[in-house]
Scaffold this active site. Structure first.
Site, PDB file in Angstrom:
ATOM      1  N   CYS A 404       0.837  -1.207   0.000  1.00  0.00           N
ATOM      2  CA  CYS A 404       0.000   0.000   0.000  1.00  0.00           C
ATOM      3  C   CYS A 404       0.872   1.258   0.000  1.00  0.00           C
ATOM      4  O   CYS A 404       1.484   1.567  -1.010  1.00  0.00           O
ATOM      5  CB  CYS A 404      -0.999  -0.058   1.154  1.00  0.00           C
ATOM      6  N   HIS A 530      -3.464  -5.150   0.145  1.00  0.00           N
ATOM      7  CA  HIS A 530      -2.875  -5.690   1.377  1.00  0.00           C
ATOM      8  C   HIS A 530      -2.916  -7.212   1.346  1.00  0.00           C
ATOM      9  O   HIS A 530      -3.912  -7.802   1.790  1.00  0.00           O
ATOM     10  CB  HIS A 530      -3.682  -5.219   2.592  1.00  0.00           C
ATOM     11  N   GLU A 532      -1.443  -9.217   3.271  1.00  0.00           N
ATOM     12  CA  GLU A 532      -1.365  -9.785   4.626  1.00  0.00           C
ATOM     13  C   GLU A 532      -2.731 -10.165   5.202  1.00  0.00           C
ATOM     14  O   GLU A 532      -2.827 -11.085   6.006  1.00  0.00           O
ATOM     15  CB  GLU A 532      -0.624  -8.826   5.570  1.00  0.00           C
TER      16      GLU A 532
HETATM   17  N1  GLN Z   1      -2.044   6.640   2.729  1.00  0.00           N
HETATM   18  C1  GLN Z   1      -2.134   5.896   1.517  1.00  0.00           C
HETATM   19  C2  GLN Z   1      -3.468   6.089   0.837  1.00  0.00           C
HETATM   20  O1  GLN Z   1      -4.427   6.478   1.452  1.00  0.00           O
HETATM   21  C3  GLN Z   1      -1.840   4.422   1.754  1.00  0.00           C
HETATM   22  C4  GLN Z   1      -2.783   3.753   2.693  1.00  0.00           C
HETATM   23  C5  GLN Z   1      -2.263   2.454   3.258  1.00  0.00           C
HETATM   24  O2  GLN Z   1      -1.066   2.196   3.251  1.00  0.00           O
HETATM   25  N2  GLN Z   1      -3.148   1.618   3.780  1.00  0.00           N
HETATM   26  O3  GLN Z   1      -3.609   5.842  -0.331  1.00  0.00           O
END
Ligand code: GLN
Length: 557
Positions: A404, A530, A532
Site C-alpha cells: 500500500c 494488502h 497480509e
Molecule cells: N495513505 C495511503 C493512501 O491512502 C496508503 C494507505 C495504506 O497504506 N493503507 O492511499
C-alpha cells in the site's frame, strides 16, 4: 402401515434432532475479567478451530464497547492494526485471528461497536419506528445488541456463533453487552453458554497461584446476572487440581469446566492446549451437541511441527512508523509466520523506525537483513525514511516488498531517482507537487468524511503472466483487499515501464495499477493491496511465501 412407519421414522428423526438440538444455532459468549489482553480472541479462535475440526460450522463475532462506529478512524496506538474484511469492513484486529485460525471469511456483521448499535437505534428513532415510546438502554439498546448477535445465527450457515465481548467485565461501557448476554442466556438456556476468561497470577514471593482475582471477576459478572458456564484461566504455571477445585467451588462451575490456559510459545499452540484441556468437549456437552465426532488437527499439527522446527532462519527489515507497537502490523507479522513455515524458515523481524532512516545511516540500519518490507501507513511522518529504504533495496538488489503506502513509496522513489523528477511525490504528502505519481482518484476528490470513505475491501486484479508475481500466485485473475485513498497515476505508466518498473497487476474493471515490479532485480514487488489480510495457517499467502523464498535465496541458505 408403510405410511405409518415413514411417519414414525420422521418423528424419530425429529426427536433425535430435537434432543441434540442440531437444527438450532448455539451461541457462545466469551467475556474477560481481571485484565485486558488475556487473549479472548485467541481463545475464541482456538475453540472455533476445534469445533470446526469436528465438522461443525462456526463463525466468530466481536462486540466492541467503544463509541467509534468502527476502528477505521482509530490511530494504531489505540487498538493496533485495523483489519479489513472482503466486504470492506474496517474491523478490530481480532477478526484477523478469526480468519487466520478458521480459514473462514468474516464480514461487517462480525464486528459491531457501541457506536454502531447507538447509530442504528438513533436512526430508527428518527424514522419513528419506536412509535412514541421512550428509547432506553434496556430494552432498545440491548435489543439491538441481541439482533446483531442473532443475525449471524439466522443466516442458517452456522452450528455455532461465538461472540467475544471486548474489554473487561466491570467496565462501565460493557454493561449493556453483559445485560444483553443475560437476556439471551435466559431466552436460550439450552442453546447458549458463557465462557469467562480470567487471569490466575503466580506470586513468586508466596510461590503460589492466586484465585482471588478470578473469584472477584466472576462475582462482578454474577452481580450483573450472568453465571459463567466455563472458566478459562490464563496462567504462567500449571493449575493444580486443588486450585481448579477451589475455582469451581467459589465460582459455581463444575470442576471439568475450569480450563487451564498456560502461556504458550506461539498463539498457534493454543488450539492444542485447549483440546488437551477438553474445552471443545465441555462446550459440546453443555450445549447438548453430539460428542461422537473426532477432532482432526492433522494439518494444524503439521504446521506446528514446521513452526517449531525450522530448517532455516532469516531476517526481514520491517520499515514503518509504528514498529515499536507489536499490534500495529499484526497481519504482516502473522503472514511472515505462515510464509516462513511454508519455506521451513523462521523469519525474524527487525523493526526499523522509518523516521530515523536517513541516506547516511540506511546501510547501517538495513545491515544484516535478507529483505526489506515497507509498511502501509498514512501521512507524512517517516515518509522519507521509507523512500530511502526502498531505494536502498532497489540499488542493492535486496528482496523488497511494498504494501500500500509501501508501494507508493517505491513508485515515488523510482520517479525521483530513475526518472529524474526530484519533486515527485504522492498528492497525499505534497498537494502542490509537479509530478504527482501517486494521486487521488477523481471520485475521492470531494469526500470530506474520514470514516469508511477509502477504497475498501476486495477488488479483482489481473496479473501479467511474465511477472514474478504471477509465478508466486500461479493464476492470472486474483482478488485482494484494499484500504487506501490514493492510486498510481496512470499518466506515468509508459515512462515507468520504459525504465524498468512494470505494472504487473491491473484492475480489469477500472485499469487502476494494483501491483508493480522491477525488471532487473531479483525480487522487488510492491502492491497497492494488502496481501497480509488474506494469509491464513491453511493458506499462507503466495506473496509472502515468494518473498521468504527470495530472501532465503539472497541469504544463500
Ligand atoms: N495513505 C495511503 C493512501 O491512502 C496508503 C494507505 C495504506 O497504506 N493503507 O492511499
Amino acid at each position: 402401515m408403510f405410511q405409518l412407519s415413514i411417519k414414525f421414522r420422521n418423528f424419530a428423526d425429529h426427536l433425535s434432532k430435537k434432543i441434540f438440538s442440531m437444527e438450532r444455532t448455539k451461541y457462545i459468549f466469551v467475556t474477560g475479567g481481571v485484565t485486558s489482553s488475556l487473549g479472548k480472541g485467541i481463545i475464541s479462535s482456538s475453540l472455533a478451530k476445534l469445533l470446526q475440526s469436528r465438522g461443525f460450522t462456526v463463525t466468530i463475532q466481536k462486540l466492541d464497547p467503544y463509541i467509534n462506529i468502527d476502528p477505521g478512524t482509530l490511530n494504531p496506538y489505540e487498538h493496533g492494526e485495523c483489519y479489513v474484511t472482503e466486504d470492506g469492513a474496517e474491523t478490530d484486529l481480532d477478526l484477523g485471528h478469526y480468519e487466520r485460525f478458521s480459514n473462514t471469511l468474516t464480514s461487517q456483521a462480525n464486528n459491531v461497536t457501541t457506536g454502531r448499535i447507538y447509530q442504528s437505534v438513533i436512526n430508527k428513532e428518527r424514522k419513528g419506528e419506536y412509535l412514541g415510546s421512550t428509547v432506553q438502554v434496556v430494552p432498545h439498546i440491548t435489543d439491538e445488541i441481541k439482533r446483531c448477535v442473532k443475525l449471524l445465527g439466522h443466516t442458517g450457515k452456522y452450528d455455532f456463533v461465538i461472540t467475544e465481548i471486548g474489554g473487561t467485565v466491570g467496565d462501565i461501557e460493557s454493561l449493556p453487552f453483559v445485560e444483553a448476554i443475560r437476556q439471551l442466556r435466559w431466552e436460550m438456556p439450552q442453546d447458549s453458554l458463557v465462557i469467562h476468561l480470567t487471569l490466575v497470577p503466580y506470586l513468586s514471593a508466596a510461590q503460589e497461584l492466586k484465585t482471588k482475582p478470578t473469584q472477584h471477576s466472576v462475582k462482578s459478572l454474577q452481580e450483573q446476572g450472568v453465571q459463567p458456564d466455563i472458566i478459562v484461566c490464563r496462567c504462567e504455571k500449571h493449575l493444580t487440581t486443588s486450585i481448579k477445585s477451589k475455582i469451581a467451588l467459589f465460582c459455581n462451575v463444575e470442576k471439568t469446566s475450569v480450563i487451564e490456559c498456560i502461556d504458550a510459545d506461539s498463539i498457534y499452540d493454543v488450539p492444542v492446549l485447549m483440546m488437551n484441556e477438553g474445552l471443545d468437549k465441555e462446550v459440546l456437552r453443555k450445549t447438548n451437541m453430539p460428542i461422537n465426532t473426532e477432532v482432526n488437527l492433522d494439518n494444524w499439527m503439521n504446521f506446528l511441527q514446521h513452526l517449531h522446527n525450522p530448517a532455516h532462519e532469516i531476517t526481514v527489515g520491517l520499515v514503518g512508523k509504528y514498529v515499536e507497537l507489536k499490534d500495529a502490523y499484526k497481519s504482516i507479522r502473522e503472514a511472515f509466520i505462515h510464509g516462513g513455515v511454508a519455506n521451513e524458515t523462521k523469519v525474524h523481524i527487525k523493526s526499523i523506525h522509518s523516521e530515523y532512516v536517513t541516506k547516511e545511516n540506511v546501510s547501517e540500519m538495513l545491515a544484516n537483513v535478507d529483505g526489506v518490507l515497507v509498511a502501509p501507513g498514512f501521512g507524512n511522518r517517516g515518509i522519507e525514511g521509507k523512500i530511502i529504504a526502498a531505494e536502498y533495496a532497489r540499488t542493492n538488489n535486496i528482496p523488497f516488498m511494498g504494501i500500500c503506502l509501501g508501494m507508493q513509496c517505491a513508485v515515488v522513489e523510482f520517479a525521483r531517482n530513475v526518472l529524474g523528477y526530484a519533486d515527485a511525490h504522492s498528492r497525499e504528502m505534497d498537494s502542490d507537487t509537479k509530478h504527482p505519481v501517486i494521486d487521488i482518484m477523481a471520485e475521492q476528490k470531494n469526500i470530506v468524511n474520514m470514516g469508511g470513505t477509502m477504497r475498501l475491501g476486495a477488488y479483482p486484479c489481473r496479473l501479467d503472466e511474465s511477472s514474478k508475481l504471477y509465478q508466486a500466485y500461479g493464476s492470472t485473475l486474483i482478488s485482494e483487499r484494499h484500504r487506501h485513498r490514493y492510486e498510481f497515476n496512470n499518466e506515468y505508466i509508459e515512462e515507468f515501464e520504459k525504465h524498468g518498473m512494470k505494472m504487473v497487476g491491473i484492475n480489469p474493471d477500472t485499469n487502476l495499477v494494483e501491483a508493480v515490479e522491477l525488471e532487473n532485480h531479483p525480487w522487488y514487488i510492491a502492491a497497492q493491496y494488502h496481501p497480509e489480510y488474506k494469509s491464513t495457517v491453511a493458506n499462507p499467502h503466495p506473496m509472502f511465501v515468494g518473498f521468504v523464498a527470495a530472501m532465503l535465496k539472497y541469504s544463500g541458505k
